[in-house]
Design a protein around this motif. Structure first.
Motif, PDB file in Angstrom:
ATOM      1  N   ARG A   7       0.851  -1.184   0.000  1.00 41.05           N
ATOM      2  CA  ARG A   7       0.000   0.000   0.000  1.00 41.05           C
ATOM      3  C   ARG A   7       0.889   1.236   0.000  1.00 41.05           C
ATOM      4  NH1 ARG A   7       0.921  -1.239   5.303  1.00 41.05           N
ATOM      5  NH2 ARG A   7       1.184   0.531   6.720  1.00 41.05           N
ATOM      6  N   ASP A   9       1.779   4.721   2.128  1.00 38.16           N
ATOM      7  CA  ASP A   9       1.569   5.347   3.432  1.00 38.16           C
ATOM      8  C   ASP A   9       1.026   6.765   3.235  1.00 38.16           C
ATOM      9  OD1 ASP A   9       3.706   7.037   2.802  1.00 38.16           O
ATOM     10  OD2 ASP A   9       5.113   6.091   4.190  1.00 38.16           O
ATOM     11  N   ASN A  10       0.783   7.481   4.312  1.00 35.63           N
ATOM     12  CA  ASN A  10       0.189   8.814   4.217  1.00 35.63           C
ATOM     13  C   ASN A  10       1.064   9.810   3.459  1.00 35.63           C
ATOM     14  OD1 ASN A  10      -2.099   8.037   5.586  1.00 35.63           O
ATOM     15  ND2 ASN A  10      -1.395   8.783   7.584  1.00 35.63           N
ATOM     16  N   VAL A  15       4.787   0.780   0.972  1.00 37.73           N
ATOM     17  CA  VAL A  15       5.117   0.044   2.193  1.00 37.73           C
ATOM     18  C   VAL A  15       5.383  -1.419   1.841  1.00 37.73           C
ATOM     19  CG1 VAL A  15       4.340  -0.653   4.478  1.00 37.73           C
ATOM     20  CG2 VAL A  15       3.711   1.606   3.586  1.00 37.73           C
ATOM     21  N   GLU A  22       8.751  -2.989   8.458  1.00 36.94           N
ATOM     22  CA  GLU A  22       8.114  -2.325   7.324  1.00 36.94           C
ATOM     23  C   GLU A  22       9.090  -1.283   6.794  1.00 36.94           C
ATOM     24  OE1 GLU A  22       4.346  -0.599   8.299  1.00 36.94           O
ATOM     25  OE2 GLU A  22       3.252  -2.461   7.955  1.00 36.94           O
ATOM     26  N   HIS A  24       9.618   1.728   3.916  1.00 30.14           N
ATOM     27  CA  HIS A  24       8.839   2.645   3.089  1.00 30.14           C
ATOM     28  C   HIS A  24       9.704   3.076   1.900  1.00 30.14           C
ATOM     29  CE1 HIS A  24       5.662   3.347   6.281  1.00 30.14           C
ATOM     30  NE2 HIS A  24       6.575   2.600   6.885  1.00 30.14           N
ATOM     31  N   THR A  45      10.533   5.741  11.148  1.00 32.59           N
ATOM     32  CA  THR A  45      10.194   5.039   9.913  1.00 32.59           C
ATOM     33  C   THR A  45      11.459   4.628   9.175  1.00 32.59           C
ATOM     34  OG1 THR A  45       8.164   6.356   9.708  1.00 32.59           O
ATOM     35  CG2 THR A  45       8.931   5.221   7.734  1.00 32.59           C
ATOM     36  N   LYS A  91      -6.886   8.539   2.517  1.00 36.21           N
ATOM     37  CA  LYS A  91      -6.005   9.136   3.526  1.00 36.21           C
ATOM     38  C   LYS A  91      -6.794  10.075   4.434  1.00 36.21           C
ATOM     39  CE  LYS A  91      -2.241  12.547   3.761  1.00 36.21           C
ATOM     40  NZ  LYS A  91      -1.135  13.197   3.023  1.00 36.21           N
TER      41      LYS A  91
END
Length: 417
Positions: A7, A9-10, A15, A22, A24, A45, A91
Motif C-alpha cells: 500500500r 503510506d500517508n 510500504v 516495514e 517505506h 520510519t 487518507k
C-alpha cells in the motif's frame, strides 16, 4: 531483500513488509516487486535509500517528467491520476475518522502557478530527493508548463554570457541562488524573480526576459536557503494579476497565493457555498483570497492576518475589485468578540489553530466555522477540541497538489443548539 509493495503510506511512499520490519519506498506503487538494498531511519520510519523495482505493478503509468524518480518535487506521477485521488480520499477518511470525497484538479499538468528553481553549482533545477545540498538539473517543469522552458533557457543564456558565480550551499558562497517563476494561469501574465546573495547584477539581466510581465531582483542577505529576499528593484509591472471567476488578485514576489489556480477556483466557490449569514471574519486572511471573493458576493467581510505585507496586498486587492472589505494586522490568539460574526473562516498554517483561539471560539460560540486545512492531522486534533460545541455539517477534499501526497480539506462546523 525482496518484497511487494502492499500500500501507500500517508506520505505517498510504498510500504513493503520484510519479516517484522516495514520499509517505506519512494516512487513505488502497490503491486511493485522491489529489491531493497539499503535503508535509513527517519524518525521512527525505515525509508529505502537504495532500491530497484524488479517487477512493475500493472497499476503504473508513464510519468510525464523525465526527472521523475530523482527530483524531490513530485512523488506520484507514476500513479494514474484517478488512483491518486482515491489515495487522497482514503487518507483523509482514515485520519479524520469520517468519509471525505476529494474533488480532482481540473488540470494535472501545467497547473502550478509558481515554482522555485535552485541555481547552484550542482545544477539549475530542484533539490534531489532526500538531500538539502544537491540539485537535479532540469530543462523545464511539466507541472508548471511550457513557459518554464523559456525562462530557464533565458537564465542559462545569461549565465553563459556573464558567468556569475552559482551558489554552493555547503559553503554559503556564490551570487545566484534561486529563480522563482510565477504565472497567472487565467491572465497569461508572467513574473520572473531572481534571488541572489549581495552583489552587483549586470544591467543587461532584464533584457533576457523581455517577454515577462514583471522581472524582479531580490537579495537574500542571510545564510538561510530560502527563495525570497529584499526586493532590490524590478522592471516592467510591479505586480502580475490572477483571476478567480470575477475577482482579480495582484501577485507580488513576496506574497502567498494558492499554487494551483485552476483548483483555487473550486476552493473559493466551495467556501462561498458554505458561508452563512452576512458578517464574515476571514482569519489568516493572507492577500484576501477568500475575503474579497466573498465581499464581491455581498458579504460583509473583515480580515485579520499576522503578516503586514499580506494585509497591505489584501487591501490593494479590495480596492482593485471595488469591494468594501477591511483587512487589518493581528494575531490569531488575540482576536476578540467572535460572537459578532455569523461565519468565521480559518485557514491556518500547518500547525493548526492556536490553543488560545480555540478557547475563544468555545467561549464566544460563532454560529458557523469554515475550516480550510492543508494538514489533516492538525485538523483532526482541532476538530476533537471543538466537537463538544460544534457538529460537522460538511467536509470535502480538494486536490490542489496533483502528483504529491498533499491535499486540501474544507470542513464546515455548526454550533450545536
Amino acid at each position: 531483500m525482496r518484497g511487494v509493495v502492499e500500500r501507500l503510506d500517508n506520505e505517498g511512499l510504498g510500504v513493503v513488509r520484510l519479516g517484522k520490519k516495514e520499509v517505506h519506498v519512494p516512487f513505488t506503487a502497490p503491486g511493485d516487486e522491489v529489491e531493497i538494498r539499503r535503508w535509513r531511519k527517519r524518525k521512527r520510519t525505515l525509508v529505502a535509500t537504495d532500491f530497484e523495482v524488479i517487477t512493475p505493478s500493472p497499476m503504473r503509468t508513464e510519468p510525464k517528467c523525465p526527472h521523475f524518480g530523482i527530483c524531490g518535487g513530485c512523488l506520484l506521477q507514476h500513479i494514474p491520476y484517478g488512483e491518486q485521488v482515491r489515495f487522497k480520499s482514503d487518507k483523509l477518511s482514515r485520519i479524520l475518522g469520517f468519509d471525505v470525497d476529494v474533488v480532482p484538479s481540473p488540470v494535472i499538468y501545467g497547473h502550478r502557478n509558481r515554482i522555485d528553481v535552485v541555481i547552484s553549482t550542482k545544477g539549475v533545477g530542484f533539490r534531489r530527493r532526500g538531500t538539502w545540498w544537491d540539485a537535479v538539473d532540469i530543462e523545464w517543469c511539466p507541472v508548471f508548463g511550457d513557459s518554464s522552458r523559456k525562462v530557464l533557457r533565458s537564465l542559462r543564456d545569461f549565465i553563459e554570457d556573464f558567468k556569475p558565480s552559482l551558489y554552493e550551499i555547503r559553503r554559503n558562497e556564490g551570487f545566484l541562488r534561486y529563480i522563482v517563476i510565477r504565472e497567472g494561469k487565467f491572465t497569461g501574465e508572467l513574473m520572473v524573480n531572481l534571488v541572489t546573495s549581495e552583489g552587483s547584477l549586470p544591467g543587461e539581466f532584464p533584457g533576457y526576459f523581455d517577454y515577462a510581465t514583471a522581472v524582479y531582483w531580490s537579495v537574500n542577505r542571510t545564510k538561510s536557503d530560502v527563495s525570497y529576499g529584499d526586493v532590490e528593484r524590478f522592471w516592467g509591472s510591479e505586480f502580475i494579476r490572477e483571476k478567480l471567476d470575477d475577482v482579480t488578485y495582484l501577485i507580488h514576489p513576496n506574497s502567498f497565493f494558492q499554487t494551483n489556480s485552476h483548483q483555487a477556483v473550486n476552493l473559493v466557490r466551495r467556501v462561498a457555498e458554505l458561508v452563512e449569514g452576512e458578517r464574515v471574519l476571514d482569519l489568516y486572511s493572507g492577500v484576501g483570497t477568500f475575503g474579497i471573493y466573498l465581499a464581491k458576493r455581498g458579504f460583509s467581510v473583515e480580515g485579520i492576518e499576522a503578516n503586514p505585507f499580506a494585509v497591505e496586498m489584501a487591501n490593494k486587492n479590495a480596492r482593485l475589485n471595488g469591494v468594501e472589505a477591511t483587512f487589518t494586522v493581528g494575531e490569531d490568539r488575540n482576536v476578540e468578540n467572535l460572537s459578532k460574526y455569523d461565519t468565521v473562516i480559518v485557514d491556518p498554517p500547518r500547525a493548526g489553530l492556536h490553543p488560545r483561539l480555540i478557547r475563544k471560539i468555545l467561549k464566544d460560540k460563532p454560529q458557523s466555522i469554515v475550516y480550510v486545512s492543508c494538514n489533516p492531522k492538525t485538523l483532526r486534533a482541532n476538530l476533537d477540541e471543538l466537537v463538544g460545541a460544534y457538529s460537522l455539517d460538511a467536509a470535502v477534499g480538494l486536490d490542489m497538489f496533483p502528483h504529491t501526497p498533499h491535499v486540501e480539506t474544507v470542513v464546515k462546523l455548526k454550533l450545536k443548539v
